[in-house]
Design a protein around this motif. Sequence first.
Motif, short mmCIF file in Angstrom:
data_model
loop_
_atom_site.label_atom_id
_atom_site.label_comp_id
_atom_site.label_asym_id
_atom_site.label_seq_id
_atom_site.Cartn_x
_atom_site.Cartn_y
_atom_site.Cartn_z
N TRP A 101 0.82 -1.20 0.00
CA TRP A 101 0.00 0.00 0.00
C TRP A 101 0.86 1.25 0.00
O TRP A 101 0.60 2.20 -0.76
N ARG A 105 0.41 3.70 -3.03
CA ARG A 105 -0.43 4.86 -2.85
C ARG A 105 0.26 6.03 -2.17
O ARG A 105 0.06 7.17 -2.53
N GLU A 197 -0.95 -1.36 -12.47
CA GLU A 197 -1.66 -0.71 -13.56
C GLU A 197 -2.22 -1.72 -14.54
O GLU A 197 -3.38 -1.67 -14.95
N GLN B 4 9.49 6.86 -7.56
CA GLN B 4 8.47 7.67 -6.87
C GLN B 4 7.72 8.52 -7.88
O GLN B 4 6.50 8.60 -7.87
N GLU B 6 7.49 7.94 -11.04
CA GLU B 6 6.67 7.00 -11.83
C GLU B 6 5.37 6.70 -11.15
O GLU B 6 4.30 6.75 -11.71
N THR B 7 5.53 6.34 -9.85
CA THR B 7 4.36 5.95 -9.08
C THR B 7 3.36 7.09 -9.03
O THR B 7 2.17 6.90 -9.21
N THR B 10 1.71 7.37 -12.43
CA THR B 10 0.78 6.27 -12.71
C THR B 10 -0.38 6.29 -11.75
O THR B 10 -1.50 5.96 -12.10
N ASN B 11 -0.11 6.71 -10.52
CA ASN B 11 -1.22 6.82 -9.56
C ASN B 11 -2.23 7.84 -10.05
O ASN B 11 -3.43 7.62 -9.99
N VAL B 13 -2.81 8.76 -13.07
CA VAL B 13 -3.55 8.26 -14.23
C VAL B 13 -4.60 7.25 -13.78
O VAL B 13 -5.75 7.30 -14.18
N ALA B 14 -4.17 6.34 -12.90
CA ALA B 14 -5.11 5.32 -12.42
C ALA B 14 -6.26 5.99 -11.71
O ALA B 14 -7.42 5.62 -11.85
N LYS B 19 -11.64 7.03 -10.79
CA LYS B 19 -12.54 7.82 -9.98
C LYS B 19 -13.21 8.93 -10.78
O LYS B 19 -14.04 9.64 -10.27
N ARG B 26 -5.41 14.72 -7.47
CA ARG B 26 -5.96 13.71 -6.56
C ARG B 26 -6.92 14.36 -5.61
O ARG B 26 -6.63 15.38 -5.02
N TYR B 30 -9.21 10.40 -2.07
CA TYR B 30 -8.09 9.53 -2.42
C TYR B 30 -7.06 9.51 -1.29
O TYR B 30 -6.60 8.45 -0.87
N THR B 33 -8.51 7.64 1.77
CA THR B 33 -8.45 6.19 1.67
C THR B 33 -7.02 5.70 1.70
O THR B 33 -6.74 4.61 2.19
N SER B 34 -6.11 6.53 1.18
CA SER B 34 -4.71 6.13 1.25
C SER B 34 -4.28 5.97 2.69
O SER B 34 -3.65 4.99 3.07
#
Lengths: 301, 311
Positions: A101, A105, A197, B4, B6-7, B10-11, B13-14, B19, B26, B30, B33-34
């Motif tokens: 996680w 996230r 992804e 980081q 990248e994440t 991509t986060n 985009v996801a 959502k 964000r 978000y 919930t994180s």
Amino acid sequence: MSIGGTTSGISQRAVSDNLPARAGKPRGRRSFNTSKIMLILVMLYLLVPLGAALWFGLLDPTSFPRIFSDPDFSQTFFTSLELATASTILAVVLVTPTAYWVQLRIPQARPLMDVLTLIPFAMPAIILAVGLVQEFNGTVSPLINFLSLGLVPALNNLNIVNTPPLLVCAYVIISLPFVYRPIDNNLRAINTSVLTEAAYSLGSGWWRTFLTVILPNIMPGVISAALLTFSVVMGEFTIAQLFSIYTFPIFLNNVGQNDPHRAALLSILSFIITLICVLGIILFARRRGGSESTAEIGAAK
Amino acid sequence: MQSQGETAITNNVAEASTKGKRQGRRGWSYTLTSLLGLVPFLLFCLLFEVIPAIIIVQGSFTNNDTGAPTTDNYKHMFSQASNLHAFQTSISLSLVTALLGGVFGGLAAYGVYTLRTGPLRNLLVGFSSIAANFAGVPLAFAYVATLGITGYVTVLIHTLFHVNIYDLGFSLYTFWGLVIVYTYFQLPLMILLTLPALSALRPEWREAATNLGASTFTFWRKIGLPILLPSLIAAMMLLFANSFGAFATAYALAQGGINIVPILINFVVNGNVIIDYGLGNALSVGMIIILLVAVSIYTVMLRRVNTWQGR
């Protein structure tokens, strides 16, 4: 044992990767120099007590059968096995999803995770045990009740002081550094975000992604973490002694006070248990590819 | 760093695709919930790690009987010579074993490092892992079998050299005996810690130095050791912390006869004579402070390593 933990976590990294050899020396020169001599001396230093324990234990021919005829032996051994299994499962189940996680996230929470998993270095087993006994023996201050969001009084009502479940929780804390580090390293080595992804884009939910896509890929880290926790708990003495729970190391200590020969043989048995755990790490936690060694070295220790 | 970024990308985009929020931003749900995902772990750490620490610190300032705030525990701790002696013994024991383990373990680590990758090297590394983990009660009894009064080495020395080391004043149950025992797990720990760090030494540097006429000694003095020093110091701080917090080995050896801080804490909190949680807490706070110093030096050194050798 309070120290075993520290060593275990570090051991898994060296055990489970293939480091490049021969760096720092001119190619082609195989010299028998000081470092090799020191290596031989150190290895001798490590082997001699093991051999001596074997010799000492077998000096008294009746010690070997007497080990197995002692009912306390099997009782404490299985107690320790149960505690070790429970701690391992709890540690892995608690830390693995959390590490995933965080990686996915909230990478910003990584410093917090680092601090939380570094605390056991500053709070070794004896201090943790003292704190836990005072926390759950029923008399806590209002400040603690508030800070713990009311959970401490609730748990106090369950009367969990000096019980095996509390011991299991303490063991999880002790082994936190060695559980989090390998799993985190492994998560960083594989391309977690891309895998996630891809899974999401194919319609997979979070849990399904975690269980079927991520988990098989970080299995080496998880196995390392599990086996390290297991071997730490099997040998842990300090907290069990303070909680007065009769585990295998406590049995070993009691035997040693009266019969050093039997204790020497039981020490060899302890060694063999650790040996099996480390062999398990070597065999099952070998990761493929050379990328993990750079990830390990690059990642904070 | 790159992962980081990248994440984050991509986060985002996801996030946008799942959502339906504006791309690149964000929402607060978000982030909420994180944080929620971390809650089980944080709660566990709070209950079993953070709160005991708070209780210890708070308890050290509390009077045992009345519960009123006081500094009596600390006065008690500093006034009794045996308490201060325990700290002194613990610190010197940890420093000595960290140095011994650091120097000899570091040299041995270099010996392992320069071996060809193969079964021998894996065997040595695996054995180091096992030996580093062997600490605690079993190690104590293995050493009783080795250097105890009827131990293998004691008897061997007696047979070969006709001298009884116990007559000469040596005892496994004193400071130097404990040093010998503690060094047993410090050495492999140092090997395991140093092996990854040694890969920072590139072979090109050695070759360049030799090319310019440097001897082995000069290479190590001017290039090798300065490069490795932060990692080595970090490793030795870990060795120090390891030794300082060790309880089981010393307890199994002398059942409380050796005066080091963990044994003292156990005696005061769990012993048969007096139960003084206030003093135990004060001693624990002392230990925590010393360990925090070691861990901070460790972290600082590690940061230097990552800065200058960062990947």
